[in-house]
Write a protein that holds these residues in place. Structure first.
Motif, PDB file in Angstrom:
ATOM      1  N   ALA A   1     -47.617 -13.395  69.686  1.00  0.00           N
ATOM      2  CA  ALA A   1     -47.518 -12.872  68.328  1.00  0.00           C
ATOM      3  C   ALA A   1     -46.177 -12.192  68.142  1.00  0.00           C
ATOM      4  CB  ALA A   1     -48.643 -11.883  68.051  1.00  0.00           C
TER       5      ALA A   1
ATOM      6  N   TRP B   1     -47.096  -9.895  72.699  1.00  0.00           N
ATOM      7  CA  TRP B   1     -46.552  -9.651  71.361  1.00  0.00           C
ATOM      8  C   TRP B   1     -45.167  -9.029  71.463  1.00  0.00           C
ATOM      9  CZ3 TRP B   1     -45.349  -4.579  70.118  1.00  0.00           C
ATOM     10  CH2 TRP B   1     -45.911  -3.586  70.930  1.00  0.00           C
TER      11      TRP B   1
ATOM     12  N   SER C   1     -52.767  -9.599  68.366  1.00  0.00           N
ATOM     13  CA  SER C   1     -52.426  -9.712  69.780  1.00  0.00           C
ATOM     14  C   SER C   1     -53.678  -9.670  70.656  1.00  0.00           C
ATOM     15  CB  SER C   1     -51.469  -8.576  70.169  1.00  0.00           C
ATOM     16  OG  SER C   1     -51.448  -8.372  71.566  1.00  0.00           O
TER      17      SER C   1
ATOM     18  N   LEU D   1     -50.843  -6.321  63.718  1.00  0.00           N
ATOM     19  CA  LEU D   1     -50.235  -6.903  64.917  1.00  0.00           C
ATOM     20  C   LEU D   1     -51.042  -6.553  66.161  1.00  0.00           C
ATOM     21  CD1 LEU D   1     -47.947  -8.395  66.373  1.00  0.00           C
ATOM     22  CD2 LEU D   1     -46.637  -6.255  66.344  1.00  0.00           C
TER      23      LEU D   1
END
Length: 266
Positions: A167, A198, A158, A154
């Motif tokens: 995201a 994100w 991002s 993640l």
């Protein structure tokens, strides 16, 4: 990419991108002659590091959580066959694997020249590898979703997103709020800054890592997807779409991490 068709999506479009994030995380971590890392007895990360070590001629050491059990399970047997040296830490010590005392003991045993890669492979180099993923998507999209175990994927996605995209990470652990801090920490270590594009969803862990429920089991059977990571993410996306969490016309790319799998349309 394959589009997943499901009536519950309404006017939201969902595309599935198969992408094994383990090689991405390792890509910039392989410039060492000796590499030590951590994992459970069935860890895909341990397997991936062992395979990479064999391909690139790197000596690998796997520190496995718990006691040794013989015969080795298929995951550890494969890692050993790739040339990885397996060693074990009791569970109490394993929980302290990130502390200087445990790391110093490992360096004393395996040498100061050994490079130590964290469990799951999430570090600054891994983030830079995962940041390349958005640039490889040729289709139009608005949101990228991924499962989250340690936060590295993640954090990288991002960091690599074009302007205006966002995201969403779906945590597979129970009580995983701490991962928001981990994502930010990893971004700072990799780039000296963080991104605000994100979010971390904590609502679809189904009881915790490797845990399930009858509803999730039924979902896994229906879509024929991996259950620890991918199913939880897809279940969450579909459930949020049914709740109207995404505006009509939103185009979502769901990253199917791990070994190839082929979800089927409803």
């Amino acid at each position: 990419m394959e589009e997943l068709l499901d009536p519950g999506l309404g006017r939201v479009r969902l595309f599935l991108m198969q992408d094994d994030n383990k090689p991405r995380k390792l890509r910039y971590n392989l410039g060492h002659s000796r590499l030590l890392t951590f994992g459970g007895a069935y860890s895909n990360h341990i397997r991936a590091v062992a395979e990479a070590g064999r391909r690139h001629g790197i000596e690998t050491i796997g520190v496995i959580r718990g006691e040794e059990h013989l015969p080795l399970n298929p995951s550890l047997a494969h890692a050993k066959a790739c040339g990885m040296t397996l060693t074990y830490l009791d569970r109490a010590s394993y929980r302290l694997k990130h502390t200087e005392g445990v790391l110093a003991a490992l360096r004393a045993r395996w040498g100061d020249d050994v490079a130590i890669l964290p469990e799951g492979g999430s570090n600054a180099a891994a983030v830079r590898g995962c940041a390349e993923l958005p640039g490889e998507i040729s289709a139009e999209y608005d949101v990228i979703c991924c499962p989250v175990g340690t936060g590295g994927t993640l954090a990288g996605i991002s960091a690599g997103l074009p302007e205006g995209k966002r995201a969403i990470g779906f945590a597979v652990l129970k009580g995983a709020g701490f991962l928001a801090g981990e994502v930010a920490r990893l971004q700072r270590e990799a780039y000296g800054r963080t991104w605000a594009n994100w979010e971390l969803n904590l609502d679809y862990h189904f009881g915790g890592y490797a845990k399930s429920t009858p509803a999730l089991d039924a979902f896994i059977r229906k879509y024929r997807v991996e259950g620890i990571y991918v199913a939880k993410m897809l279940y969450g996306i579909l459930d949020l779409a049914r709740q109207g969490a995404f505006p009509d016309g939103t185009r979502i790319v769901a990253v199917i991490t791990g070994q190839p799998s082929t979800p089927v349309s409803a």
